[in-house]
Every structure is written in C-alpha cells, then in structure tokens.
Design an enzyme around this catalytic site. Sequence first.
Site, PDB file in Angstrom:
ATOM      1  N   LYS A  91       0.852  -1.185   0.000  1.00  0.00           N
ATOM      2  CA  LYS A  91       0.000   0.000   0.000  1.00  0.00           C
ATOM      3  C   LYS A  91       0.893   1.242   0.000  1.00  0.00           C
ATOM      4  O   LYS A  91       1.823   1.360   0.813  1.00  0.00           O
ATOM      5  CB  LYS A  91      -0.895   0.006   1.243  1.00  0.00           C
ATOM      6  CG  LYS A  91      -1.900  -1.135   1.305  1.00  0.00           C
ATOM      7  CD  LYS A  91      -3.059  -0.925   0.342  1.00  0.00           C
ATOM      8  CE  LYS A  91      -4.144  -1.967   0.515  1.00  0.00           C
ATOM      9  NZ  LYS A  91      -5.321  -1.701  -0.330  1.00  0.00           N
ATOM     10  N   LYS A 100     -13.103  -8.115  -7.704  1.00  0.00           N
ATOM     11  CA  LYS A 100     -13.564  -8.423  -6.351  1.00  0.00           C
ATOM     12  C   LYS A 100     -15.047  -8.756  -6.433  1.00  0.00           C
ATOM     13  O   LYS A 100     -15.851  -7.912  -6.875  1.00  0.00           O
ATOM     14  CB  LYS A 100     -13.330  -7.252  -5.400  1.00  0.00           C
ATOM     15  CG  LYS A 100     -11.865  -6.976  -5.099  1.00  0.00           C
ATOM     16  CD  LYS A 100     -11.697  -5.763  -4.193  1.00  0.00           C
ATOM     17  CE  LYS A 100     -10.232  -5.527  -3.872  1.00  0.00           C
ATOM     18  NZ  LYS A 100     -10.025  -4.256  -3.126  1.00  0.00           N
TER      19      LYS A 100
END
Length: 368
Positions: free
Chosen positions: A164, A263
């Site tokens: 991240k 997703k």
Amino acid sequence: MMYIKKARLSIISMPLKKPFSTHLGVVKNREAIIVELIDQDGVAGFGETVAFSSPWYTEETVKTAFHIQKDFLLPKLMEQPVEHPRDLTNVFSFIRRNEMAKSGVETALWDLYSKRMGKPLSESLGGTRNEVLAGAVVATQSINEALRQIEQFSTSGYERIKIKISPENDIEFLKAIRKVFPDVPLMVDANSAYTLQDIEHLRTLDEFNLIMIEQPLRVTDIVEHAKLQKQLQTPICLDESITSVHDVKSAIQLGSCQVVNIKVGRVGGLQNAKQIHDLCVENEIAVWCGGMIEFGISKAHSIAIASLPGFSIPGDLSSSNHYWEEDIIEPLIEMKNGKIVVPNGPGLGFSLNLKRMKEITLYKEEFV
C-alpha cells in the site's frame, strides 16, 4: 426451481491479528454479514457481505447492506423463486448499486445451487484450475515492518507481494524494498492517492519493476486513468473504478488499464465477476482476484472464481490464519508453496464453524 423458505443474517466482528494500515485509515476490527439461505429441501447456502463498518472503501457499510438485504433483497428473493443464480441479476435490478449487499445474497445462492447440483462451486462457474495462486498484502506505515512482512511472506511461499502506497511514502518504501528484495514479484496499491498532477512523480515508479500500480486515481474515474496509462510503462490496474460489466467495457474502449482487479463483492456477485473475467480475457486484459480483508466464506467464493482460466496473476488469496487467530470455516484455508487447493466438495467445499460463529456474532435475524 429454488424456493427460499428461510434466511438468516448474522453480523459478526473479529479483531485482526495485526492492524491493516493505508493512507485512508487503519482497520483493527472487521465486521461483516454472513448470509444463509435455506431452500424447500433444507439445503443451505452461505454468502458473506464484505462491506466495512464505515464507508472508507465504498459508500456501502455493514448497516446499509443489512438494511438493503433485510428490507428489499431477501423479501424479493423469497417471493420470487429462481432456477439459477444468474437470474438474480434481473430479479435485483430494481435496486440501484448496493453491489456488496447484492453479492452477499447472490453468493449464498450460488453455494446453495451448487450443493443442489452436487458439484463444486468452481465447476458451476466454469473453473478449470485445481489450485489458485496466492498473494499477500503489506499494509503498514513502517518500512521496517514492511520489510519484515515481505521476508515472512516470501519465505512462506506467497507468489506476489502487494504494498500500500501514497505520495508521502512510495519512493522511500520502494527503494528500501528493492534494496533488500530486488527480485520479489511486487505490485503497489494506491487506493486513489494521486491525481493527474502527479504524472511526473508516478513515472518514477517505472524504475522499480512493478507488476502493476493499482487504482492510482479517483475511485470513479476511467477517463483520466486512460491519459495516465499512456504516460507510464507500468501497467495500471483498476479496482474501485470497476463496479459493473459496463465499467469494464468503457475502460477497454478508452485504454484505461492493462489489468483489472475482480472483487466479487465490489461488482455485485459471482455472475458479474464471471462476465467481467470473460470480457477481459476476450480483450487480452489481465485479471486477478482482489481481497477485502474477508472471512473464510468470502475467501472461499474468491477461490472458486479464481479457478477460472483467465486468473493468471496471484490474487489476494491467503491462508485462514493470515488475518485471523481462528476463522469461521471448517476446514481452514491453507496456502502451501504459493498455492491454495480448490475444494472439490459440493458448493463452497467448506462449512461454518458454529462454535466460532456463536463467539463472534453481534446480532442475527431470521426471515421466513
């Protein structure tokens, strides 16, 4: 026909083994909704609603999803029997968006359907893989902790590491990582931390030999990503921007990305996920299966969809003990040598750990 005679919604909560930190915030505890659908023959199917407690990832939350499921989706499904889970796309079309709420119910119906057919969910979806590739996520603001986690994950056999990042830490993090791990398969996830004004800055990421940069620009954007992709050597992957099959069609036409993160919860369920997979394969767009810091039910659905042939990049698929001291499914999901075995039992191939569910359930409601 599948007649849903009973349904249960259970809100659960469990602390993560370690905080999950991004520039958007820190997740220490995870809530979710477990959906159980029971048909006329007593067969039960399970889904998981992966909305978060607050709207930091999408506008949906656990509370809003519970409301949509209780007051709209479940009553509609229980009054209108369906032959196949793909029929829910039309049945639920009267509700705009609320994709995670829809996905929680739709995935439970896929599990139920596959159990009724006596075959694995992966087979019902058209999966061809016996194993899926596993990847790990590093979400911390500490370089030393990031290096420690990468060492741990690489030693454990994970096929790909995701970091991240934000403009405040990206170069510093990547230089430190590449100094210690010059060859580890590495990608970065920006969660919309940049704008087009950062093009020159983002170009510097090309030197770090990244698999991709995920969602660098606004969560709803497709047009500006197309402009950015023309300026970068590193492939752009779209995540939050993709909530429907139509979004993918638009991204392909504009050249907004070279990769799509699929997703299941974000796109409204397994049927939409499968259609997005098929469309990307047809247009030579790489796909992989993203994660939502989810519990075992959602992860089992992800394993099933990741068994489709187009999923060539390791997904956010990990062992049950990656996030949790004790997951909610039996048997536990295990990653070995960078891979997770696709279950061959009916439906998900996993069952609920009822004892663990009882320990972590905050609220539940039954509908008949």
